[in-house]
Design an enzyme around this catalytic site. Sequence first.
Site, PDB file in Angstrom:
ATOM      1  N   CYS A   1       0.911  -1.165  -0.087  1.00 36.25           N
ATOM      2  CA  CYS A   1      -0.035  -0.009  -0.047  1.00 36.25           C
ATOM      3  C   CYS A   1       0.898   1.304  -0.063  1.00 36.25           C
ATOM      4  CB  CYS A   1      -1.096  -0.046   1.130  1.00 36.25           C
ATOM      5  SG  CYS A   1      -2.082   1.388   1.421  1.00 36.25           S
TER       6      CYS A   1
ATOM      7  N   CYS B   1       0.257   3.288   3.682  1.00 36.92           N
ATOM      8  CA  CYS B   1       0.676   2.355   4.922  1.00 36.92           C
ATOM      9  C   CYS B   1       1.692   1.555   4.870  1.00 36.92           C
ATOM     10  CB  CYS B   1      -0.702   1.909   5.623  1.00 36.92           C
ATOM     11  SG  CYS B   1      -1.411   0.645   5.182  1.00 36.92           S
TER      12      CYS B   1
ATOM     13  N   CYS C   1      -7.414  -1.315   1.170  1.00 34.47           N
ATOM     14  CA  CYS C   1      -6.326  -1.372   1.946  1.00 34.47           C
ATOM     15  C   CYS C   1      -7.209  -1.941   3.219  1.00 34.47           C
ATOM     16  CB  CYS C   1      -5.234  -0.538   2.346  1.00 34.47           C
ATOM     17  SG  CYS C   1      -4.018  -0.942   3.618  1.00 34.47           S
TER      18      CYS C   1
ATOM     19  N   CYS D   1      -5.518   0.866   6.168  1.00 35.99           N
ATOM     20  CA  CYS D   1      -5.591   2.387   6.266  1.00 35.99           C
ATOM     21  C   CYS D   1      -7.005   2.600   5.441  1.00 35.99           C
ATOM     22  CB  CYS D   1      -4.498   3.153   5.666  1.00 35.99           C
ATOM     23  SG  CYS D   1      -4.269   2.695   3.963  1.00 35.99           S
TER      24      CYS D   1
ATOM     25  N   CYS E   1      -8.050  -5.481 -10.173  1.00 36.14           N
ATOM     26  CA  CYS E   1      -7.682  -4.591 -11.032  1.00 36.14           C
ATOM     27  C   CYS E   1      -7.298  -3.318 -10.074  1.00 36.14           C
ATOM     28  CB  CYS E   1      -8.901  -4.099 -12.060  1.00 36.14           C
ATOM     29  SG  CYS E   1      -8.472  -3.124 -13.164  1.00 36.14           S
TER      30      CYS E   1
HETATM   31 ZN   LIG Z   1      -3.092   0.922   3.434  1.00 32.73          ZN
END
Ligand SMILES: [Zn+2]
Length: 166
Positions: A79, A82, A127, A130, A150
């Site tokens: 990510c 984060c 995610c 976060c 995707c």
């Molecule tokens: Zn994240």
Amino acid sequence: MFDRRALLIGGAAVGLFVGLRWLHGSDVQAAGPFEIDKSDSEWRRLLTKAQYEVLRLHHTEIPGSSPLNHETRAGTFACAACDLPLFSSETKYDSRTGWPSFYRPLPNAVGTSTDHILLMARTEVHCRRCGGHLGHVFQDGPPPTGLRYCMNGVAMKFIPATAGAA
Ligand SMILES: [Zn+2]
């Protein structure tokens, strides 16, 4: 008689209200709270404009714009907000869509919600840690899952596997 009619109308009004909320509500925000929870201004400061627009505003990057489309090394896609590892390079494949695509996320990495664009339901992927918007998952992917995650490349960062540790 009158009471019964009022009740029916009242029920219909509530139904309509709930229906509208369903159509309109939560079309962009995944259900929180998340482990990492920052204010909008904090995210704006921490992320680049392009990252912020995808991760926090659910925009979609221009297809073919991410260098991660062409990333073929062994490693992990994390990510961008984060650093939580999201996808392994082992599950990446060329979907020819212009967006980095995977057939499976890492365990406990992403969450999903349903969003509605023009009454079409899509499964939004974010995610787990976060809540940052990553992309969507579709059911036209390759074996073994048949799923196509995707993803927006700008929402992720690539961490190459260190030599010998792969
Ligand atoms: Zn994240």
